[in-house]
Design a protein around this motif. Sequence first.
Motif, short mmCIF file in Angstrom:
data_model
loop_
_atom_site.label_atom_id
_atom_site.label_comp_id
_atom_site.label_asym_id
_atom_site.label_seq_id
_atom_site.Cartn_x
_atom_site.Cartn_y
_atom_site.Cartn_z
N LYS A 89 45.99 47.44 41.83
CA LYS A 89 47.30 47.29 41.20
C LYS A 89 47.40 47.90 40.11
CE LYS A 89 49.78 44.20 44.34
NZ LYS A 89 49.59 45.11 45.48
N ARG A 90 48.40 48.62 39.60
CA ARG A 90 48.31 49.27 38.29
C ARG A 90 48.97 48.26 37.40
NH1 ARG A 90 51.69 53.97 39.18
NH2 ARG A 90 51.71 54.59 36.92
N LYS A 91 48.64 48.29 36.20
CA LYS A 91 49.20 47.22 35.09
C LYS A 91 50.45 48.12 34.56
CE LYS A 91 45.15 44.94 33.59
NZ LYS A 91 43.99 45.51 33.40
N GLY A 92 51.43 47.42 33.65
CA GLY A 92 52.43 47.85 33.39
C GLY A 92 53.79 47.98 34.07
N GLU A 93 54.81 48.46 33.61
CA GLU A 93 56.22 48.21 34.06
C GLU A 93 56.27 49.18 35.44
OE1 GLU A 93 60.16 48.29 32.38
OE2 GLU A 93 58.94 48.34 30.43
N HIS A 94 56.80 48.69 36.44
CA HIS A 94 56.83 49.25 37.94
C HIS A 94 57.90 50.25 37.59
CE1 HIS A 94 55.02 45.59 39.80
NE2 HIS A 94 54.00 46.24 39.15
N ASN B 141 53.32 51.27 42.29
CA ASN B 141 52.37 50.36 41.45
C ASN B 141 50.76 50.32 41.97
OD1 ASN B 141 53.21 48.55 43.67
ND2 ASN B 141 53.30 46.82 42.17
#
Length: 360
Positions: free
Chosen positions: A162-167, A252
């Motif tokens: 899962k990527r961090k940061g805003e979707h 994401n």
Amino acid sequence: MSKKMAIIGGGPVGLYLSILLAKSGHYVSVFEKGTWPVDKVCGQGIMPSGVELLKTIGIEVNNEESFSFSGVRYIDGDNVIEGRLKRPGLGMDRKVLSSKLHQLALLDSKITLKDQSKVDELSLYDKAVSISTNNNFEVFDYVFICDGLNSTFRRKLDLEVKRKGEHRMGARVHFECEPWCDKVEVYWNNGVEAYVTPVGNHKIEIAFLWFEKSIEKGAYLEERLFNLFPELSNKVKGKTKLNDFKAYGPFNTVSMAMKKGPVFLVGDAYKFLDGITGEGISLGLKAATVIAKNFENFSFIHKLKIGLIYLNYAIWVKLALMLSRNLIFRKIIFKFANKFSSFFDYILIMNDVQWGSKNS
Ligand SMILES: Cc1cc2nc3c(=O)[nH]c(=O)nc-3n(C[C@H](O)[C@H](O)[C@H](O)COP(=O)(O)OP(=O)(O)OC[C@H]3O[C@@H](n4cnc5c(N)ncnc54)[C@H](O)[C@@H]3O)c2cc1C
């Protein structure tokens, strides 16, 4: 020696890969859960490197079914800048692209196309892979996972990150009208962009991309998105809308590896970060080209070639997202680009590198 292989997912990347593998003498089964032609939310602009690769397998282009665009025009209120491409890009409706690839694959007797065939399970053995669809079980030498952004098999193989940061989210809708510009237009608003891609002499597509937090979920999403872009809304006022508005996302999840034993992950199943640079299809085709040539002796060098293509993509996505979010940064860049007219031409060229993925 010819191998028996399966491709899970008959999107543009899966079909393109099947054609390359069959051309090299292998027997390929493509499993697609839907029915061709397959639709998908996409900006539908194919960058020149992708267009070149499609041409090498015999995809023909005409102006009724597609549109050759000459660059990208960026519009931020009164500020307008343009970047010219060295070679034309191609606007093509997803169903047309899917249909053309499907027709080509049908012509090759080494390719077996299986629609309405959702793959449910995959098991890895030492030198083989089995997959099951609709209670049928088959064994293959290699399997290529091309099942898209929300890849089930990336998860099943424990490769999902899962990527961090805003979707980010996306959506699209088509209009029947003559394109008013021979470039892809990108309209900026804080955290939201609207893309206009001509996909034929009488059809355009408008795609939106946004940070999930910038737009509230719920009813009237299409109207709310258009309201952010009054200039664009005026341009399409009175035009025939095809009422195919569809949203998609978030973007994401990615894969931590492009290979596990005799299984490869290609296209969005491997990595899709954002549509903002208009590259998803070209990236998938480039990676597929490297993999099709080298899957039997896939070494560090091949991994590096694909890794560099995706690193370049990640850098430009990051910069573009900064532009999307930050009005001041955008104003500085627009000012700079207006002073040095070829600035955006270079950016477009750098964005679309081929790096060892030529199919010749
Ligand atoms: C809003 C937005 C705008 C974009 N704009 C652009 C753009 O302008 N230019 C560009 O190049 N790219 C763009 N992209 C990205 C582009 O759409 C993707 O990169 C591209 O579709 C990837 O192709 P693919 O074949 O890997 O995956 P997909 O096109 O997603 O195909 C996957 C296929 O796998 C099938 N499938 C899934 N699970 C199974 C299963 N279990 N069994 C069998 N079949 C299965 C699906 O039905 C589907 O047909 C955009 C994306 C978004 C969201």
